[in-house]
Design a protein around this motif. Structure first.
Motif, PDB file in Angstrom:
ATOM      1  N   PRO A   1       1.012   2.301  -6.748  1.00  0.00           N
ATOM      2  CA  PRO A   1       0.288   3.521  -7.135  1.00  0.00           C
ATOM      3  C   PRO A   1      -0.689   3.992  -6.067  1.00  0.00           C
ATOM      4  O   PRO A   1      -0.976   3.290  -5.094  1.00  0.00           O
ATOM      5  CB  PRO A   1      -0.450   3.105  -8.407  1.00  0.00           C
ATOM      6  CG  PRO A   1      -0.620   1.624  -8.280  1.00  0.00           C
ATOM      7  CD  PRO A   1       0.580   1.132  -7.531  1.00  0.00           C
ATOM      8  N   TRP A   2      -1.206   5.200  -6.278  1.00  0.00           N
ATOM      9  CA  TRP A   2      -2.213   5.747  -5.366  1.00  0.00           C
ATOM     10  C   TRP A   2      -3.416   4.824  -5.236  1.00  0.00           C
ATOM     11  O   TRP A   2      -4.014   4.738  -4.170  1.00  0.00           O
ATOM     12  CB  TRP A   2      -2.675   7.120  -5.869  1.00  0.00           C
ATOM     13  CG  TRP A   2      -1.594   8.151  -5.945  1.00  0.00           C
ATOM     14  CD1 TRP A   2      -0.619   8.402  -5.022  1.00  0.00           C
ATOM     15  CD2 TRP A   2      -1.383   9.089  -7.005  1.00  0.00           C
ATOM     16  NE1 TRP A   2       0.187   9.441  -5.442  1.00  0.00           N
ATOM     17  CE2 TRP A   2      -0.251   9.880  -6.659  1.00  0.00           C
ATOM     18  CE3 TRP A   2      -2.028   9.348  -8.215  1.00  0.00           C
ATOM     19  CZ2 TRP A   2       0.228  10.909  -7.469  1.00  0.00           C
ATOM     20  CZ3 TRP A   2      -1.554  10.369  -9.034  1.00  0.00           C
ATOM     21  CH2 TRP A   2      -0.437  11.135  -8.663  1.00  0.00           C
TER      22      TRP A   2
ATOM     23  N   LYS B   1       0.832  -1.204   0.000  1.00  0.00           N
ATOM     24  CA  LYS B   1       0.000   0.000   0.000  1.00  0.00           C
ATOM     25  C   LYS B   1       0.868   1.256   0.000  1.00  0.00           C
ATOM     26  O   LYS B   1       1.785   1.405   0.803  1.00  0.00           O
ATOM     27  CB  LYS B   1      -0.949   0.018   1.192  1.00  0.00           C
ATOM     28  CG  LYS B   1      -2.122   0.966   1.015  1.00  0.00           C
ATOM     29  CD  LYS B   1      -3.151   0.809   2.119  1.00  0.00           C
ATOM     30  CE  LYS B   1      -3.853  -0.526   2.119  1.00  0.00           C
ATOM     31  NZ  LYS B   1      -4.692  -0.737   0.910  1.00  0.00           N
ATOM     32  N   HIS B   2       0.575   2.154  -0.927  1.00  0.00           N
ATOM     33  CA  HIS B   2       1.291   3.417  -1.119  1.00  0.00           C
ATOM     34  C   HIS B   2       1.165   4.311   0.125  1.00  0.00           C
ATOM     35  O   HIS B   2       0.061   4.619   0.565  1.00  0.00           O
ATOM     36  CB  HIS B   2       0.689   4.123  -2.343  1.00  0.00           C
ATOM     37  CG  HIS B   2       1.291   5.441  -2.698  1.00  0.00           C
ATOM     38  ND1 HIS B   2       2.052   5.624  -3.829  1.00  0.00           N
ATOM     39  CD2 HIS B   2       1.236   6.657  -2.096  1.00  0.00           C
ATOM     40  CE1 HIS B   2       2.423   6.896  -3.908  1.00  0.00           C
ATOM     41  NE2 HIS B   2       1.949   7.543  -2.858  1.00  0.00           N
TER      42      HIS B   2
ATOM     43  N   PRO C   1       4.062  -4.155 -12.162  1.00  0.00           N
ATOM     44  CA  PRO C   1       4.859  -4.301 -13.384  1.00  0.00           C
ATOM     45  C   PRO C   1       5.631  -3.044 -13.749  1.00  0.00           C
ATOM     46  O   PRO C   1       6.678  -3.112 -14.388  1.00  0.00           O
ATOM     47  CB  PRO C   1       3.810  -4.637 -14.448  1.00  0.00           C
ATOM     48  CG  PRO C   1       2.497  -4.186 -13.874  1.00  0.00           C
ATOM     49  CD  PRO C   1       2.634  -4.349 -12.405  1.00  0.00           C
ATOM     50  N   LEU C   2       5.098  -1.879 -13.349  1.00  0.00           N
ATOM     51  CA  LEU C   2       5.793  -0.614 -13.556  1.00  0.00           C
ATOM     52  C   LEU C   2       5.742   0.166 -12.246  1.00  0.00           C
ATOM     53  O   LEU C   2       4.652   0.463 -11.735  1.00  0.00           O
ATOM     54  CB  LEU C   2       5.124   0.188 -14.680  1.00  0.00           C
ATOM     55  CG  LEU C   2       5.787   1.520 -15.070  1.00  0.00           C
ATOM     56  CD1 LEU C   2       7.194   1.283 -15.622  1.00  0.00           C
ATOM     57  CD2 LEU C   2       4.944   2.277 -16.084  1.00  0.00           C
ATOM     58  N   TRP C   3       6.917   0.469 -11.699  1.00  0.00           N
ATOM     59  CA  TRP C   3       6.950   1.241 -10.449  1.00  0.00           C
ATOM     60  C   TRP C   3       6.257   2.574 -10.646  1.00  0.00           C
ATOM     61  O   TRP C   3       6.409   3.224 -11.681  1.00  0.00           O
ATOM     62  CB  TRP C   3       8.386   1.504 -10.039  1.00  0.00           C
ATOM     63  CG  TRP C   3       9.079   0.375  -9.346  1.00  0.00           C
ATOM     64  CD1 TRP C   3       8.694  -0.939  -9.308  1.00  0.00           C
ATOM     65  CD2 TRP C   3      10.304   0.472  -8.604  1.00  0.00           C
ATOM     66  NE1 TRP C   3       9.595  -1.673  -8.582  1.00  0.00           N
ATOM     67  CE2 TRP C   3      10.596  -0.837  -8.140  1.00  0.00           C
ATOM     68  CE3 TRP C   3      11.166   1.510  -8.288  1.00  0.00           C
ATOM     69  CZ2 TRP C   3      11.734  -1.107  -7.369  1.00  0.00           C
ATOM     70  CZ3 TRP C   3      12.293   1.246  -7.527  1.00  0.00           C
ATOM     71  CH2 TRP C   3      12.568  -0.057  -7.073  1.00  0.00           C
ATOM     72  N   PHE C   4       5.527   2.997  -9.621  1.00  0.00           N
ATOM     73  CA  PHE C   4       4.880   4.299  -9.660  1.00  0.00           C
ATOM     74  C   PHE C   4       5.909   5.402  -9.409  1.00  0.00           C
ATOM     75  O   PHE C   4       6.116   6.272 -10.242  1.00  0.00           O
ATOM     76  CB  PHE C   4       3.760   4.342  -8.608  1.00  0.00           C
ATOM     77  CG  PHE C   4       2.730   5.406  -8.875  1.00  0.00           C
ATOM     78  CD1 PHE C   4       1.864   5.302  -9.950  1.00  0.00           C
ATOM     79  CD2 PHE C   4       2.610   6.506  -8.047  1.00  0.00           C
ATOM     80  CE1 PHE C   4       0.902   6.275 -10.202  1.00  0.00           C
ATOM     81  CE2 PHE C   4       1.656   7.481  -8.273  1.00  0.00           C
ATOM     82  CZ  PHE C   4       0.802   7.371  -9.352  1.00  0.00           C
ATOM     83  N   HIS C   5       6.560   5.385  -8.250  1.00  0.00           N
ATOM     84  CA  HIS C   5       7.625   6.333  -7.910  1.00  0.00           C
ATOM     85  C   HIS C   5       8.927   5.563  -7.656  1.00  0.00           C
ATOM     86  O   HIS C   5       8.993   4.352  -7.866  1.00  0.00           O
ATOM     87  CB  HIS C   5       7.289   7.117  -6.645  1.00  0.00           C
ATOM     88  CG  HIS C   5       6.049   7.939  -6.697  1.00  0.00           C
ATOM     89  ND1 HIS C   5       5.738   8.775  -7.736  1.00  0.00           N
ATOM     90  CD2 HIS C   5       5.033   8.083  -5.794  1.00  0.00           C
ATOM     91  CE1 HIS C   5       4.591   9.406  -7.482  1.00  0.00           C
ATOM     92  NE2 HIS C   5       4.141   8.996  -6.319  1.00  0.00           N
TER      93      HIS C   5
END
Length: 384
Positions: free
Chosen positions: A336-337, A150-151, A349-353
């Motif tokens: 992600p958010w 969890k972000h 699969p794709l990092w958010f930050h």
């Protein structure tokens, strides 16, 4: 006897007048909002500013970063070293008001230690005073463990909801603002003071069930006071608060809180997690103010907000840049958010930050190479 009484009265009157004079002198140290000329003169000495929003990977939030028991200088030094290796010359770092109430002297010492570490890496931080994002109920002491996948599951607001709703806490908050900024008001290791992060953020699905409907109405007068308190101690560094959503096409169309942020700031700061085209559009809109512009939050890969898309545009317009996230750690901002409403069970699969894994290896080598290539000839600030 009458003569003695007259002398006593005269003596008391003189002391009173001296006290008024001293109070007036203190008040007169309050500085004005910088002129455009002063702001641009300051900016001309900085070089191109490139950095990240920074918290050590071992901290879940501002309290865990700064409290004595968990103040992790080894990790801070290591990770700021990685930032310097990219050519970064600044970071944006959050404080929290309860830290001052808990141990102001200890907080001063830890901020000074942090600044010493940053300075060794030729990095000048922006320090953030208040923040309206995430958990409205901050508590001192041991912080909870991250909720898996969890972000920002432990990030806390400052001031928290209880303090925000109670105007009798304002003297305590005033002491915090004035105390911290006054202590470092002439410190050349600090780039700027960010008075309030996303002041009208209502926390979205994360904490919307416990947020108060009139939050913004409470924030606006307190933020105005916070700017006044900050200027009252005459800081040599610029003050700012970043606008982040809304219609900025004209000043008249901005929300009252955005107008206040712009009008009270020495330099213009903003956030953008959209496309490169929208990012450039926002820069052009903000140029009308004739002041230095810094983007103090960006970079959300799935949104199209990337280093490759944003940094060249920013360099073209000489806009300072602070991406969100640095090392994948307890804040878990690789998620992600929407992790607050969707279940994730593995690394996305794709990092958010974030840029680095905890062992210091880059998430994407091409991103690291790009950042280095763009900063290599411009990282001139803070050289000793």
């Amino acid at each position: 006897m009458q003569f003695i009484k007259i002398n006593i009265i005269l003596f008391i009157t003189i002391l009173f007048l001296q006290g008024c004079s001293e109070k007036k002198e203190v008040t007169n140290t309050s500085r004005a909002i910088w002129t455009k000329e002063k702001a641009n003169e300051w900016y001309s000495k900085q070089g191109w500013l490139v950095g990240a929003n920074f918290i050590p990977s071992t901290a879940i939030n501002q309290l865990e970063m700064w409290q004595a028991e968990t103040f992790d200088t080894l990790t801070i030094n290591k990770e700021l070293g990685w930032a310097a290796s990219l050519g970064m010359n600044t970071v944006r770092v959050y404080l929290q008001d309860q830290l001052y109430e808990q141990d102001s002297i200890g907080l001063y010492k830890r901020i000074n230690t942090f600044l010493n570490i940053a300075d060794r890496h030729h990095i000048k931080p922006i320090l953030v005073i208040f923040d309206s994002c995430w958990d409205p109920f901050p508590k001192l002491g041991k912080q909870r463990e991250p909720i898996p996948f969890k972000h920002n599951s432990g990030w806390v607001q400052s001031p928290g909801q209880i303090a925000l709703k109670d105007s009798t806490t304002h003297p305590r908050l005033e002491a915090y603002v004035k105390g911290v900024i006054a202590k470092f008001s002439t410190d050349k290791r600090i780039l700027a003071w960010d008075i309030w992060n996303e002041p009208d953020n209502m926390t979205g699905p994360s904490y919307e069930k416990v947020e108060i409907a009139n939050k913004v109405d409470l924030v606006i007068p307190l933020m105005k006071k916070a700017f006044i308190w900050a200027r009252a101690v005459n800081p040599s560094q610029p003050l700012t608060s970043a606008i982040w959503v809304g219609d900025w096409s004209t000043h008249a169309k901005m929300k009252p809180i955005e107008k206040m942020q712009i009008e009270q700031s020495d330099i213009i700061t903003f956030h953008n997690y959209d496309s490169p085209a929208e990012f450039e559009k926002r820069i052009k809109l903000l140029q009308r103010y004739g002041r230095p512009i810094l983007c103090t939050e960006y970079m959300a890969r799935p949104n199209g907000s990337t280093f490759a898309g944003f940094l060249p545009v920013a360099k073209k317009y000489n806009v300072g840049m602070f991406n969100w996230g640095f090392v994948n750690g307890k804040t878990q901002t690789i998620f992600p958010w929407d992790s607050w409403i969707k279940n994730y069970t593995t690394e996305p699969p794709l990092w958010f930050h974030d840029i680095f894994r905890k062992d210091g290896t880059p998430y994407k080598q091409d991103e690291v190479d790009l950042i280095r290539s763009l900063t290599s000839k411009t990282n001139l600030v803070n050289q000793h």
